[in-house]
Write an enzyme that holds these catalytic residues in place. Sequence first.
Site, PDB file in Angstrom:
ATOM      1  N   GLN A 153       1.130  35.716-108.666  1.00  0.00           N
ATOM      2  CA  GLN A 153       0.988  35.674-107.111  1.00  0.00           C
ATOM      3  C   GLN A 153       2.400  35.538-106.505  1.00  0.00           C
ATOM      4  O   GLN A 153       3.389  35.015-106.811  1.00  0.00           O
ATOM      5  CB  GLN A 153       0.345  34.362-106.835  1.00  0.00           C
ATOM      6  CG  GLN A 153       0.186  34.324-105.098  1.00  0.00           C
ATOM      7  CD  GLN A 153      -0.359  33.001-104.638  1.00  0.00           C
ATOM      8  OE1 GLN A 153      -0.431  32.091-105.393  1.00  0.00           O
ATOM      9  NE2 GLN A 153      -1.146  33.169-103.653  1.00  0.00           N
ATOM     10  N   GLY A 154       2.683  36.757-105.614  1.00  0.00           N
ATOM     11  CA  GLY A 154       4.072  36.813-105.045  1.00  0.00           C
ATOM     12  C   GLY A 154       3.951  36.559-103.501  1.00  0.00           C
ATOM     13  O   GLY A 154       3.719  37.440-102.372  1.00  0.00           O
ATOM     14  N   GLU A 183     -12.510  31.399-101.310  1.00  0.00           N
ATOM     15  CA  GLU A 183     -13.262  30.880-102.426  1.00  0.00           C
ATOM     16  C   GLU A 183     -12.769  29.387-102.348  1.00  0.00           C
ATOM     17  O   GLU A 183     -11.745  29.219-103.057  1.00  0.00           O
ATOM     18  CB  GLU A 183     -13.491  31.341-103.596  1.00  0.00           C
ATOM     19  CG  GLU A 183     -14.244  30.719-104.668  1.00  0.00           C
ATOM     20  CD  GLU A 183     -15.555  30.198-103.911  1.00  0.00           C
ATOM     21  OE1 GLU A 183     -15.791  29.268-104.026  1.00  0.00           O
ATOM     22  OE2 GLU A 183     -16.597  30.973-103.445  1.00  0.00           O
ATOM     23  N   ASN A 239      -0.228  19.005 -97.985  1.00  0.00           N
ATOM     24  CA  ASN A 239      -0.990  18.542 -97.375  1.00  0.00           C
ATOM     25  C   ASN A 239      -0.749  18.257 -95.971  1.00  0.00           C
ATOM     26  O   ASN A 239      -1.683  17.854 -94.951  1.00  0.00           O
ATOM     27  CB  ASN A 239      -1.509  17.025 -98.086  1.00  0.00           C
ATOM     28  CG  ASN A 239      -2.248  17.293 -99.484  1.00  0.00           C
ATOM     29  OD1 ASN A 239      -2.262  18.455 -99.955  1.00  0.00           O
ATOM     30  ND2 ASN A 239      -2.682  16.394 -99.951  1.00  0.00           N
ATOM     31  N   GLU A 240       0.584  18.213 -95.728  1.00  0.00           N
ATOM     32  CA  GLU A 240       0.877  18.061 -94.214  1.00  0.00           C
ATOM     33  C   GLU A 240       0.541  19.434 -93.506  1.00  0.00           C
ATOM     34  O   GLU A 240      -0.006  19.075 -92.461  1.00  0.00           O
ATOM     35  CB  GLU A 240       2.645  17.897 -94.132  1.00  0.00           C
ATOM     36  CG  GLU A 240       2.832  16.602 -94.684  1.00  0.00           C
ATOM     37  CD  GLU A 240       2.807  16.133 -95.960  1.00  0.00           C
ATOM     38  OE1 GLU A 240       2.749  17.354 -96.808  1.00  0.00           O
ATOM     39  OE2 GLU A 240       2.753  15.050 -96.817  1.00  0.00           O
ATOM     40  N   SER A 295       5.288  32.884-101.930  1.00  0.00           N
ATOM     41  CA  SER A 295       6.630  32.109-101.205  1.00  0.00           C
ATOM     42  C   SER A 295       7.854  32.726-101.789  1.00  0.00           C
ATOM     43  O   SER A 295       7.813  33.509-102.565  1.00  0.00           O
ATOM     44  CB  SER A 295       6.491  30.700-102.127  1.00  0.00           C
ATOM     45  OG  SER A 295       5.430  30.016-101.755  1.00  0.00           O
TER      46      SER A 295
END
Lengths: 398, 375
Positions: free
Chosen positions: A126-127, A244, A384-385, A129
């Site tokens: 996955q690209g 999902e 989580n923030e 960030s």
Amino acid sequence: MNTDFTEQELAFQNEVRSFFENELPESVTRRLKAGLRMDKASQVDYQQALYEKGWAGINWPVEYGGTGWSATQRYIFFNEAARAKAPRIIPFGLNMVGPVIYTFGNDEQKQRFLPDILSSKVWWCQGYSEPNAGSDLASLKTKAVRDGDNYIVNGVKTWTTLGHYADWIFCLVRTSDTGKKQEGISFLLIDMNSPGVTVKPIITLDGRREVNEVFFEDVKVPVENLVGEEGKGWTYGKVLLTHERSNIAGVATSKQRLTDIKGMLNNPPAGVPPLKDNSVLMQRVMQTEVELTALEYTELRVLSSVSTGKAPGPESSILKIKGTEVQQALDELFLELAGIYGLPFVPEQYDDEDPSLKLEPFFAPNAAPHYYNNRKVTIYGGTNEIQKNIIAKQVLGV
Amino acid sequence: MDFALTDIQEMLKDSASKFINNAYDFDARQKLSASDTGYSEEHWQLFAELGWLALPFEDQYGGLDGTAVELMVLMETLGKGLLLEPYLSTVVLSGNLIQRLGNESQKSEWLTAIAGGEKKVAFAGFETASQTDITSITTRAEINGDSVKLTGKKPVVLHAQSADMLLVAAKTSDDDIGVFMVSPKESGVTIAAYPTNDGGRAADVTLNNVTVSADARLGEGENATDAIGRVLADAVIAVSAEAVGLMEKMLNATVEYTRVRKQFDMPIARFQVLQHKMVDMFVEVEQARSMLYYGAISLSADNGVDAAKAASMVKAKIGSASRLVGQTAVQLHGGMGVTEELDVGHMFKRLTMINTLFGSHDAHMDALIKAEQAA
């Protein structure tokens, strides 16, 4: 209101349990028995065994070779997999780019990519960030400039999990600098063997290479590798994130880990201190059980909505936050159980079938590296923030 | 697997919502709380008509065969109105105990009377600060042939002052507990009544050589320990459902308040630090609700979960969630949160008192830890 399985669901549970007990490839069971991590070959063996069983596309519709399972069946599958301590399924192909391609890709792309994703013949990464685009992902700068039948891609992607195994990468790239920054982003599939692609390791706190930086220098990507429309990549990417969410909380695995902790408290293996009388530790154990039980019912509430054809309620938004908090609480408990036996750093004993040094209790030297590494879970997939910002906006409306 | 409510449960929820919306706004509730009895006899008769007083009883005693799930649905909705009527004491505690322990004639007389709204009953059971362990009581029952003499003190008996009958738990031997029906008018019974911190009513009941007939014992002489333990689990579900209803209402009230309240020229809801606190409330409300479902489902179905463990898990979670949600709601309402004029403060009071009922968070965590250590 009930949590009962139907006759068919119980039969399905038996079938899945039997698969994990009897049908895993030998390379996988050998490593599981020895307590070793999967290497690339055994990971692929595992996913291909699922494929041969017809169980690779867990979330996929039947028309693309998926299982077409109900939400309850998926829940049963993940519970049984955790019970058998089966490897996780590497999500980038099967859970991420696959659904994007069958939802937004054209027929040619579906025929070209989906079969190899399903059979784990091709390894995807996955690209998303970039060094300067983390939580603020939409500010990503990797550029794809149209040049005839190609895009020319320049930029850097980071935190690319298992990028060093990957054959292909799916990227969010900038195709326009005008207008809203989200609207200049496109979804591009890139062959990792293309000239100009370089993968460099990032070593995490457990001393391991799990993530990478991927550099693109004048990489030529044929325009037919663009998924959907130019400028719609952000939308597709977001759909992917919400597409999902089953198993996002990792409840099944956490339940198994709690069972293991309780097992060690009841019957401490050689070297593990008898900690059952330590009421401070026991309080953490039971608090974790309380949170995990509540979380399991939160997940069941979501499953129940989905399986009766309704949209998941607002409770689904807490799965990532609570799930990762519980995972990290469990990490801390393993660290406590390991005690001083958690000090040695011997990662090879979890990789090599015949390590030069094998320390007991076997789990203990991995407790701290796992704890260090797993701080990632509250950071990745939207910290989580950031999740709280999303809930504030989308659920509470503030 | 299905978490949807049945038609009957939906109807129950609707009728409870209608009642709270029509007859139980905050001002009306405060007036009732300040009245002599602290609740409305008229409402009580309406509850009988609506079938709520018969909810958990078996069909043959005029009941509706309701399970813990129906109890949860009703209590969550009534809880949002900060209900003052003695539903918990008469139906959930006493009615359930009579149903579990009583003999045929006791059940047919008393369950029917409770269901019809004719009689109220209070449970004078626990004696220690934490209402988790019935075996620690010291009230004695000396059985002499046909009569029984009861002596002891029962602190904080919910709604004892309005009860037509008291169910008194007493030791008949070192390890045997009986439950005796004692009229509050019986000679030797003293009732020291008071209001409670959350606007309700309770009393200390003293029994000084109170003599009743041996027939007053519920059942046929069996040890009541298990039945009381099981009723305690039902009571935990009931107050936890109330708490979940209250927490959800407090979260909504807090979100609304921060949208309206302006400081620094903007609604305070714009501040991320407050947004995240409200998300923390939301997470706790959802987790508390999930835990409540776990408890209600476990008590209703035979799913292999031990009732005492289920109750402890629920009460522990509700206790910690209530503290966070209650305290944060008050904090985000600022000074208004600590005034008597706003309903949020009263919800906070009730949540706080719910934690003390039937074992606090700490008491149930301790029970869970000890059970695990003994495993």
